[in-house]
Motif scaffolding. Structure first.
Motif, short mmCIF file in Angstrom:
data_model
loop_
_atom_site.label_atom_id
_atom_site.label_comp_id
_atom_site.label_asym_id
_atom_site.label_seq_id
_atom_site.Cartn_x
_atom_site.Cartn_y
_atom_site.Cartn_z
N THR A 42 -1.77 0.48 0.95
CA THR A 42 -0.90 0.27 -0.21
C THR A 42 -1.72 0.49 -1.48
OG1 THR A 42 -1.33 -2.10 -0.30
CG2 THR A 42 0.56 -1.41 0.98
N GLN A 43 -1.13 1.17 -2.45
CA GLN A 43 -1.78 1.31 -3.74
C GLN A 43 -1.78 -0.05 -4.42
OE1 GLN A 43 0.06 4.34 -6.09
NE2 GLN A 43 -0.54 5.97 -4.72
N ASN A 44 -2.89 -0.38 -5.06
CA ASN A 44 -3.00 -1.68 -5.70
C ASN A 44 -1.98 -1.81 -6.82
OD1 ASN A 44 -5.01 -2.26 -3.93
ND2 ASN A 44 -6.63 -2.37 -5.44
N SER A 45 -1.36 -2.98 -6.84
CA SER A 45 -0.41 -3.32 -7.89
C SER A 45 -0.67 -4.77 -8.29
CB SER A 45 1.03 -3.14 -7.38
OG SER A 45 1.26 -4.01 -6.28
N GLY A 46 0.24 -5.40 -8.93
CA GLY A 46 0.02 -6.76 -9.39
C GLY A 46 -0.11 -7.79 -8.28
N ASP A 47 0.39 -7.49 -7.07
CA ASP A 47 0.35 -8.47 -5.99
C ASP A 47 -0.59 -8.09 -4.86
OD1 ASP A 47 1.79 -6.38 -4.90
OD2 ASP A 47 3.33 -7.65 -4.02
N ASP A 48 -1.55 -7.19 -5.11
CA ASP A 48 -2.44 -6.74 -4.04
C ASP A 48 -3.33 -7.85 -3.51
OD1 ASP A 48 -3.52 -6.12 -6.73
OD2 ASP A 48 -5.33 -5.60 -5.61
N GLU A 49 -3.77 -8.77 -4.36
CA GLU A 49 -4.59 -9.89 -3.89
C GLU A 49 -3.79 -10.79 -2.95
OE1 GLU A 49 -7.70 -12.18 -2.96
OE2 GLU A 49 -7.84 -10.35 -4.14
N GLU A 50 -2.54 -11.02 -3.30
CA GLU A 50 -1.67 -11.84 -2.46
C GLU A 50 -1.44 -11.17 -1.11
OE1 GLU A 50 2.91 -13.37 -2.61
OE2 GLU A 50 1.77 -13.38 -4.48
N GLU A 73 -8.83 -5.04 3.97
CA GLU A 73 -9.85 -4.83 2.95
C GLU A 73 -9.26 -4.16 1.72
OE1 GLU A 73 -12.92 -5.95 3.45
OE2 GLU A 73 -12.59 -6.45 5.54
N ARG A 74 -10.11 -4.02 0.73
CA ARG A 74 -9.79 -3.31 -0.50
C ARG A 74 -10.85 -2.24 -0.70
NH1 ARG A 74 -9.58 -7.58 -4.18
NH2 ARG A 74 -7.40 -7.88 -3.76
N THR A 75 -10.45 -1.05 -1.15
CA THR A 75 -11.38 0.04 -1.39
C THR A 75 -10.73 1.04 -2.34
OG1 THR A 75 -12.88 1.61 -0.27
CG2 THR A 75 -10.65 1.48 0.57
N GLU A 76 -11.35 2.21 -2.47
CA GLU A 76 -10.76 3.31 -3.23
C GLU A 76 -10.58 4.50 -2.29
OE1 GLU A 76 -12.72 4.52 -6.79
OE2 GLU A 76 -12.39 2.60 -7.77
N LEU A 77 -9.48 5.21 -2.48
CA LEU A 77 -9.20 6.42 -1.71
C LEU A 77 -8.88 7.51 -2.72
CD1 LEU A 77 -8.86 7.69 1.06
CD2 LEU A 77 -6.49 6.92 1.05
N GLU A 78 -9.75 8.50 -2.78
CA GLU A 78 -9.65 9.59 -3.76
C GLU A 78 -9.55 9.04 -5.19
OE1 GLU A 78 -6.50 12.26 -2.39
OE2 GLU A 78 -8.11 13.44 -1.51
N GLY A 79 -10.35 8.01 -5.47
CA GLY A 79 -10.40 7.43 -6.80
C GLY A 79 -9.29 6.46 -7.13
N VAL A 80 -8.39 6.21 -6.19
CA VAL A 80 -7.27 5.28 -6.42
C VAL A 80 -7.57 3.98 -5.68
CG1 VAL A 80 -4.80 4.91 -6.04
CG2 VAL A 80 -5.64 7.20 -6.59
N PRO A 81 -7.51 2.82 -6.38
CA PRO A 81 -7.72 1.55 -5.69
C PRO A 81 -6.58 1.25 -4.71
CG PRO A 81 -7.47 1.24 -8.08
CD PRO A 81 -7.28 2.67 -7.80
N VAL A 82 -6.96 0.91 -3.48
CA VAL A 82 -5.97 0.61 -2.44
C VAL A 82 -6.38 -0.65 -1.67
CG1 VAL A 82 -5.27 3.03 -2.13
CG2 VAL A 82 -7.10 2.09 -0.71
N THR A 83 -5.38 -1.24 -1.04
CA THR A 83 -5.58 -2.34 -0.10
C THR A 83 -5.07 -1.83 1.24
OG1 THR A 83 -5.19 -3.93 -1.88
CG2 THR A 83 -5.02 -4.76 0.36
N TYR A 84 -5.78 -2.18 2.33
CA TYR A 84 -5.34 -1.67 3.62
C TYR A 84 -5.54 -2.69 4.73
CZ TYR A 84 -10.26 -0.76 4.91
OH TYR A 84 -11.59 -0.89 5.21
N ALA A 85 -4.74 -2.53 5.78
CA ALA A 85 -4.85 -3.35 6.98
C ALA A 85 -4.91 -2.42 8.19
CB ALA A 85 -3.67 -4.30 7.11
N VAL A 86 -5.82 -2.72 9.11
CA VAL A 86 -5.95 -1.97 10.36
C VAL A 86 -5.36 -2.85 11.45
CG1 VAL A 86 -7.55 -0.90 11.98
CG2 VAL A 86 -8.04 -0.85 9.52
N MET A 87 -4.39 -2.29 12.19
CA MET A 87 -3.69 -3.11 13.18
C MET A 87 -3.37 -2.33 14.45
SD MET A 87 -0.12 -3.27 11.02
CE MET A 87 -0.95 -3.50 9.46
#
Length: 91
Positions: A42-50, A73-87
């Motif tokens: 998911t691209q980071n938005s106002g609720d990414d920490e939640e 985790e949280r990282t950058e993908l092609e310069g865009v901050p993202v949050t991701y889950a591996v499942m």
């Protein structure tokens, strides 16, 4: 994004679903290439920490009817901050 490597660990092999700000890709579990998993980005938005905290709490759940979350985790993908889950990949 197919063919890109997320966080230096996960090769994004096939896009299974995509909508505004969220994508799901097939990949393999880092350290165990025989285990097929999916990664939700998911691209980071106002609720990414939640969202990150919800995924991390869900990692603690263990039940045969629930999809396991291996990491969040949280990282950058092609310069865009993202949050991701591996499942686990659902059948």
């Amino acid at each position: 994004l197919v063919g890109k490597v997320l966080d230096g660990k996960y090769l994004l092999e096939e896009c299974l679903h995509s909508e505004e700000g969220t994508s799901v890709f097939r990949t393999t579990l880092a350290g165990d290439p025989s285990q097929r998993v999916v990664v939700k980005i998911t691209q980071n938005s106002g609720d990414d920490e939640e969202q990150l905290q919800r995924w991390k709490k869900a990692r603690q759940l263990d039940h045969p009817n629930l999809i396991r979350i291996f990491s969040a985790e949280r990282t950058e993908l092609e310069g865009v901050p993202v949050t991701y889950a591996v499942m686990e990949q659902a059948d």
